[in-house]
Design an enzyme around this catalytic site. Structure first.
Site, PDB file in Angstrom:
ATOM      1  N   LYS A 278      42.543  -1.837-103.899  1.00 13.27           N
ATOM      2  CA  LYS A 278      42.816  -1.838-102.466  1.00 13.27           C
ATOM      3  C   LYS A 278      42.726  -3.238-101.887  1.00 13.27           C
ATOM      4  O   LYS A 278      43.137  -3.467-100.746  1.00 13.27           O
ATOM      5  CB  LYS A 278      41.838  -0.899-101.749  1.00 13.27           C
ATOM      6  CG  LYS A 278      42.066   0.567-102.096  1.00 13.27           C
ATOM      7  CD  LYS A 278      41.132   1.483-101.347  1.00 13.27           C
ATOM      8  CE  LYS A 278      41.366   2.937-101.716  1.00 13.27           C
ATOM      9  NZ  LYS A 278      40.454   3.864-101.011  1.00 13.27           N
ATOM     10  N   ARG A 279      42.192  -4.167-102.667  1.00 12.18           N
ATOM     11  CA  ARG A 279      42.167  -5.554-102.200  1.00 12.18           C
ATOM     12  C   ARG A 279      43.546  -6.200-102.315  1.00 12.18           C
ATOM     13  O   ARG A 279      43.797  -7.242-101.751  1.00 12.18           O
ATOM     14  CB  ARG A 279      41.145  -6.354-103.021  1.00 12.18           C
ATOM     15  CG  ARG A 279      39.703  -5.880-102.804  1.00 12.18           C
ATOM     16  CD  ARG A 279      38.713  -6.853-103.406  1.00 12.18           C
ATOM     17  NE  ARG A 279      37.354  -6.391-103.199  1.00 12.18           N
ATOM     18  CZ  ARG A 279      36.509  -6.103-104.169  1.00 12.18           C
ATOM     19  NH1 ARG A 279      36.896  -6.225-105.427  1.00 12.18           N
ATOM     20  NH2 ARG A 279      35.285  -5.693-103.923  1.00 12.18           N
TER      21      ARG A 279
END
Length: 509
Positions: A278-279
Site C-alpha cells: 500500500k506504500r
C-alpha cells in the site's frame, strides 16, 4: 429479544443446496468485504472481480460489506471511495451500504447486537470465555517468547478460571475480552482452489480474541456471523486467509451453523515476485482512474496475469471475462502483474471504445470537456474531435494524451516566424505553394501513405532543398514541433482547409 431477532432473520434467509462441483442450486451469494482502513487497491479489485464474475455466472447476488470494526485505523473517505471504485470498474454490488438490501446493515460497526448475541451463545455453551489478562501481562508474554526465540502466543491462562472467579471479576467491572476456546487436532476442509487443508491451530496459537474490550468483534467473529446472517454461499478471498479458515470453521461448529464453501485466491504480486504494498502509490484504483486509464483495461491486466480464464489474451472485455471465467481454472500459483504493460492494454481498449459508435460519442464529449478546460477561449467542433479520434485510434494509449504538448497543434495554431523558416531554406515560398496546390487537388479519401508519396514526388523536384529539410519546414509550419507524427498524418488530421490556412499564414507572416 436480540437473539430472537437474529434467529428469526436467519430463518427467513432462502435455503441453499450445494452442488458437488462447488456451485449451488438456489441463490448464490458472495461478498466482497474490505476494510475501510485504506482505499481499494489492485489486489482488492481482483478479489472483488472474481466474486462478481462467479455471482453473475450463477445468477446470484454480489454483496459489498465494510468491515469497519477497527475504529482506530479508519481512513476518512475510504468507505465511499471503495464503492465508487467498484462502480467505476463496472462491477457494482447488488447490496451495499449505499444501495441497502434485505440483509443489512452492511457496515459491521452497525451490527454490534448480532455479534454480542453470538458471543453470548458461545459463552453459554463453553466455546468461549472471558479473559481478564492486562495488556501489560500480554506484553510480558510476548517479550518472554521472543527472548526464548519462540513465536508469541497467549498461554490460555483465563480459560481455566472457575465460574465463581469470573463472576467476581465481572462484579468488580474489570476490563475483559472474550476468547474462543480452540479445540485440539486439525480442522480439515476442502478449498475449491487449494484442495484439502488440515490446520491444527491450537498447536501453534493461543486462544484468539473474538470480542475486544471496546465491545467490537475481531475479524474472525464478525465475518463468520455476517456470512451466516447474510446467507453467503461461497467465500472467495485472498490466500492470506487460508490458515484462518480453521478458526472460522470452529466458530461455525460452536454456533451450530453450516459454513459456506471456501475458495482462496492466489496472491497478486509485482512482476519481480514482491508483494504489492500500500506504500506503492500506483496500486490504488483511484490513481488509475485519475490518470486516465480505462476500467476495462485494468480488469484485463489483472486477469491476464492470473488464472480462471482461457489462456492469456489481451483485450478481453468484462463480457468476455464473464463468458470465460471458471473457478476450476484457478490454480494455486501466485499471479505476477506487469503494470509496465498497462498502457498497451489501455491502448487496445481505447481503440475499441473509439471504434464503437455509442462509446465514441462518449469519448468525443469527454475530450471536448477536457479541451474546454485546457483551452478556455477556443471552441471545439465535435465532428472535428471525432475525426481526430478516428485517425489516432490505435496510436493513443490514453485519451488525455491528446492534451499533451505533442498534440497541441491539433487544437491551436502554432506561432511561427518567417525568419525561422528561412534559416532552414530559401525555398520556403516554393515548398508552401507546392503543398497548398497538392492539398487543393487531393480528394477526401486520400490516406496518409498516399499523401506521403505525393509529397515526396513533388518536393523532390526542388533544386536546392533536400526532402528531409522540406519535411522539417512543413512540420514547423503546421505544428511548431521539431518531431512528432509524419507530416502527412498531421495534414490529414487538420484537414486540407486548416492545413492550407496555416501554410498561407506562415508565408505571409
Amino acid at each position: 429479544m436480540r437473539l430472537f431477532w437474529l434467529r428469526a432473520l436467519r430463518s427467513a434467509a432462502p435455503p441453499r443446496t450445494r452442488c458437488c462441483s462447488g456451485g449451488t442450486q438456489g441463490e448464490v451469494r458472495l461478498r466482497f468485504a474490505p476494510s475501510p482502513t485504506g482505499f481499494l487497491h489492485l489486489g482488492g479489485l481482483r478479489t472483488a472481480l472474481y466474486n462478481y464474475l462467479f455471482v453473475k455466472k450463477h445468477g446470484g447476488s454480489f454483496i459489498l460489506r465494510l468491515e469497519d470494526t477497527d475504529r482506530s485505523r479508519l481512513v476518512p473517505g475510504a468507505a465511499d471511495s471503495i464503492e465508487d471504485m467498484l462502480e467505476w470498474a463496472g462491477i457494482p454490488p447488488d447490496e451495499s451500504p449505499r444501495k441497502g438490501g434485505l440483509f443489512g446493515p452492511y457496515e459491521q460497526s452497525k451490527r454490534l447486537p448480532f455479534y454480542q448475541d453470538a458471543v453470548q451463545t458461545l459463552l453459554e455453551n463453553g466455546a468461549a470465555y472471558h479473559c481478564f489478562c492486562t495488556p501489560q501481562r500480554l506484553e510480558l508474554l510476548k517479550k518472554e517468547a521472543l527472548r526464548n526465540r519462540e513465536t508469541p502466543r497467549y498461554d490460555n491462562r483465563c480459560r481455566h478460571l472457575t465460574t465463581k472467579q469470573i463472576d467476581e471479576k465481572l462484579s468488580k467491572k474489570l476490563p475483559y475480552v472474550v476468547r474462543l476456546r480452540l479445540l485440539e487436532g486439525p480442522q480439515s476442509f476442502k478449498d475449491l482452489v487449494f484442495g484439502w487443508n488440515h490446520h491444527n491451530v491450537a498447536s501453534v496459537e493461543g486462544d484468539p480474541v473474538i470480542l475486544k474490550g471496546d465491545g467490537f468483534p475481531t475479524y474472525h467473529l464478525a465475518n463468520v456471523v455476517d456470512d451466516h446472517m447474510m446467507a453467503v454461499s461461497h467465500v472467495l478471498r485472498g490466500e492470506e486467509w487460508l490458515v484462518s479458515t480453521a478458526k472460522h470453521l470452529l466458530l461455525y461448529r460452536a454456533l451450530n451453523w453450516q459454513p459456506p464453501l471456501y475458495a482462496h485466491l492466489p496472491l497478486l504480486l509485482n512482476k519481480d515476485g514482491s508483494k504489492l504494498s500500500k506504500r506503492q502509490g500506483d496500486i490504488f484504483i483511484q490513481y488509475f482512474a485519475n490518470s486516465g486509464y480505462l476500467p476495462e483495461a485494468l480488469l484485463d491486466v489483472i486477469t491476464h496475469c492470473g488464472s480462471g480464464f482461457l489462456g492469456h489474451q489481451m483485450g478481453r472485455t468484462l463480457t468476455e471475462l464473464l463468458e470465460q471465467f471458471d473457478l476450476e481454472r484457478i490454480i494455486s500459483h501466485s499471479a505476477l502483474i506487469d503494470l509496465d504493460s498497462l498502457l498497451d492494454f489501455n491502448r487496445i481498449h481505447l481503440a475499441r471504445r473509439i471504434y464503437g459508435t455509442e462509446t465514441r460519442r462518449e469519448m468525443v464529449k469527454q475530450l471536448q470537456t477536457l479541451l474546454q478546460e485546457k483551452y478556455k477561449d477556443v471552441t471545439f467542433n465535435q465532428d472535428y474531435i471525432e475525426r481526430i479520434l478516428m485517425l489516432r485510434k490505435g496510436h493513443l494509449c490514453k485519451l488525455t494524451d491528446l492534451l499533451s504538448p505533442d498534440y497541441s497543434y491539433l487544437w491551436i495554431r502554432p506561432s511561427v516566424h518567417r525568419e525561422e523558416l528561412h534559416k532552414l531554406t530559401s525555398e520556403v515560398a516554393e515548398i508552401g505553394s507546392l503543398v497548398v496546390r497538392l492539398l487543393q487537388d487531393s480528394h477526401n479519401e486520400i490516406s496518409a501513405e498516399m499523401l506521403n508519396k505525393e509529397l515526396r514526388n513533388h518536393l523532390q523536384q526542388l533544386k536546392d532543398t533536400k526532402y528531409s529539410v522540406s519535411m522539417k519546414l512543413l512540420r514547423k509550419i503546421i505544428s511548431g514541433l521539431e518531431s512528432g507524427p509524419s507530416v502527412a498524418e498531421m495534414l490529414l488530421s487538420l484537414g486540407p482547409q486548416e492545413s492550407i490556412a496555416r501554410i498561407q499564414n506562415a508565408l505571409s507572416s
